[in-house]
Design a protein around this motif. Structure first.
Motif, PDB file in Angstrom:
ATOM      1  N   GLY A   1      35.699  40.516  43.378  1.00 47.34           N
ATOM      2  CA  GLY A   1      36.509  40.082  42.248  1.00 47.34           C
ATOM      3  C   GLY A   1      37.186  38.759  42.513  1.00 47.34           C
ATOM      4  N   VAL A   2      37.659  38.577  43.746  1.00 47.73           N
ATOM      5  CA  VAL A   2      38.349  37.336  44.114  1.00 47.73           C
ATOM      6  C   VAL A   2      37.358  36.217  44.417  1.00 47.73           C
ATOM      7  N   LEU A   3      36.361  36.491  45.261  1.00 48.68           N
ATOM      8  CA  LEU A   3      35.465  35.446  45.765  1.00 48.68           C
ATOM      9  C   LEU A   3      34.350  35.085  44.789  1.00 48.68           C
ATOM     10  N   VAL A   4      33.892  36.033  43.986  1.00 48.88           N
ATOM     11  CA  VAL A   4      32.759  35.781  43.089  1.00 48.88           C
ATOM     12  C   VAL A   4      33.244  35.574  41.652  1.00 48.88           C
ATOM     13  N   VAL A   5      33.923  36.568  41.092  1.00 54.92           N
ATOM     14  CA  VAL A   5      34.407  36.447  39.715  1.00 54.92           C
ATOM     15  C   VAL A   5      35.526  35.418  39.629  1.00 54.92           C
ATOM     16  N   GLY A   6      36.438  35.451  40.590  1.00 55.64           N
ATOM     17  CA  GLY A   6      37.533  34.485  40.638  1.00 55.64           C
ATOM     18  C   GLY A   6      38.800  35.008  39.987  1.00 55.64           C
ATOM     19  N   ARG A   7      39.931  34.545  40.501  1.00 55.04           N
ATOM     20  CA  ARG A   7      41.219  34.954  39.956  1.00 55.04           C
ATOM     21  C   ARG A   7      41.577  34.168  38.704  1.00 55.04           C
ATOM     22  N   ILE A   8      42.373  34.777  37.851  1.00 51.60           N
ATOM     23  CA  ILE A   8      42.960  34.071  36.716  1.00 51.60           C
ATOM     24  C   ILE A   8      43.923  33.023  37.272  1.00 51.60           C
ATOM     25  N   PRO A   9      43.880  31.787  36.801  1.00 53.16           N
ATOM     26  CA  PRO A   9      44.815  30.767  37.291  1.00 53.16           C
ATOM     27  C   PRO A   9      46.261  31.233  37.181  1.00 53.16           C
ATOM     28  N   GLY A  10      46.999  31.111  38.274  1.00 53.19           N
ATOM     29  CA  GLY A  10      48.392  31.545  38.307  1.00 53.19           C
ATOM     30  C   GLY A  10      48.594  32.905  38.921  1.00 53.19           C
ATOM     31  N   ILE A  11      47.529  33.710  39.014  1.00 52.91           N
ATOM     32  CA  ILE A  11      47.629  35.022  39.662  1.00 52.91           C
ATOM     33  C   ILE A  11      47.430  34.840  41.157  1.00 52.91           C
TER      34      ILE A  11
END
Length: 333
Positions: A112-122
């Motif tokens: 979720g973090v490395l592939v999909v990516g975090r929402i900016p600011g999270i």
């Protein structure tokens, strides 16, 4: 709507995951599912699908599988041809609007973090589990995505959990609380105290601290804690439920009167079991990433997989990612 399902993830994969996809497509006429896994194993499992369902199933071949005992971040980085990694890449590219897996929890979070990516600011994502309680559903967040949390993480977990309860589970005024070792303000450590001071100014009704005993019966709709505490608490609750069930069966097996009484109690017990059965709620959303990423229980069978696909569908339809992104951008906390 296309959702990517890691059909190789979980204790009962791929037979039950594929059967769950069939059930979900039968339940939701607007749903399409990409079955990501070993094509030669998947194809026979969907051969009997009705024509209306079959045309909404798409087999995506994956040559590798991430197992439960692999190091999460290493596996998600190195196994680029794994079913989980491919499903998440489909979300990142926009080909799929969400992904579901009953596989390795750590790998799902890492992906979720490395592939999909975090929402900016999270800063860090949180796994939020809807828990059946006495009078309504409650959410416990985090249950394992972020093991050691900073005050900012707890605050963002509260924001995301509150948004999920309001917009996805339709709780008009979700009440938020921090899990602590007592209700008094002198309880908790510095991390919890700093989060408390920020949450008092937040967009949701903050009711202070609650203890573990308050989760099933207390006033909070969202209970916030670090992932280490939440994961242990969740496992204790699961184990306690299984122990009570086992003790009840043992006592009934040894006594005549309980067996007679059971005839009259059976309808009530079935209804009670349904209320607390995780298969009814399906999956745990990984909140804070740029897509609907749903973690299903590792022991999920077809009904739970179908429910998890339903959870992902609801999250997409109610624009969960956009809601969280907008709230963070506007400085909701």
């Amino acid at each position: 709507m296309l959702l990517a399902l890691d059909v190789m993830g979980g204790d009962n994969a791929p037979a039950e995951t594929c059967r769950g996809a069939l059930m979900a497509c039968d339940r939701f006429p607007d749903l399409e599912v990409a079955l990501v896994g070993t094509g030669s194993r998947v194809a026979p499992l969907i051969a009997e699908a009705s024509s209306s369902v079959a045309k909404r199933l798409h087999v995506v071949n994956a040559e590798e599988v991430i197992t439960m005992d692999e190091l999460p971040s290493v596996a998600i980085r190195n196994k680029r041809k794994s079913s989980l990694r491919i499903a998440m890449e489909m979300v990142r590219s926009g080909e799929a609007q969400g992904c579901i897996s009953a596989g390795n929890t750590g790998a799902i979070v890492a992906g979720g973090v490395l592939v999909v990516g975090r929402i900016p600011g999270i800063d860090r994502p949180g796994l939020g589990v809807p828990l059946p309680a006495i009078d309504r559903l409650r959410m416990l967040i985090d249950v394992g995505a972020t093991v050691r949390s900073k005050p900012l993480n707890l605050v963002q977990f509260a924001l995301m959990g509150g948004l999920y309860m309001r917009h996805v589970l339709n709780v008009a005024d979700p009440k938020v609380a921090l899990l602590a070792n007592g209700e008094e303000e002198i309880k908790g450590d510095d991390v919890i105290a700093q989060a408390r001071d920020v949450l008092r100014k937040g967009p949701f009704t903050f009711i202070g601290y609650v203890e573990g005993k308050d989760i099933p019966v207390g006033p909070a709709d969202v209970v916030v804690c670090d992932g280490f505490t939440g994961n242990i608490l969740l496992k204790v609750m699961e184990g306690l439920g299984e122990a009570v069930y086992a003790l009840l069966r043992e006592e009934m097996g040894q006594r005549i009167l309980p067996k007679v009484g059971m005839v009259f109690m059976l309808p009530m017990l079935k209804e009670l079991w349904t209320r607390f059965d995780y298969e009814q709620y399906g999956g745990t959303p990984l909140l804070g990433v740029r897509g609907a990423v749903i973690k299903a229980h590792g022991r999920s069978k077809a009904p739970a997989i179908a429910s998890a696909l339903g959870v992902a569908r609801d999250f997409v339809l109610k624009r969960g990612v956009e809601l969280i992104s907008r709230e963070i951008t506007q400085g909701g906390m």
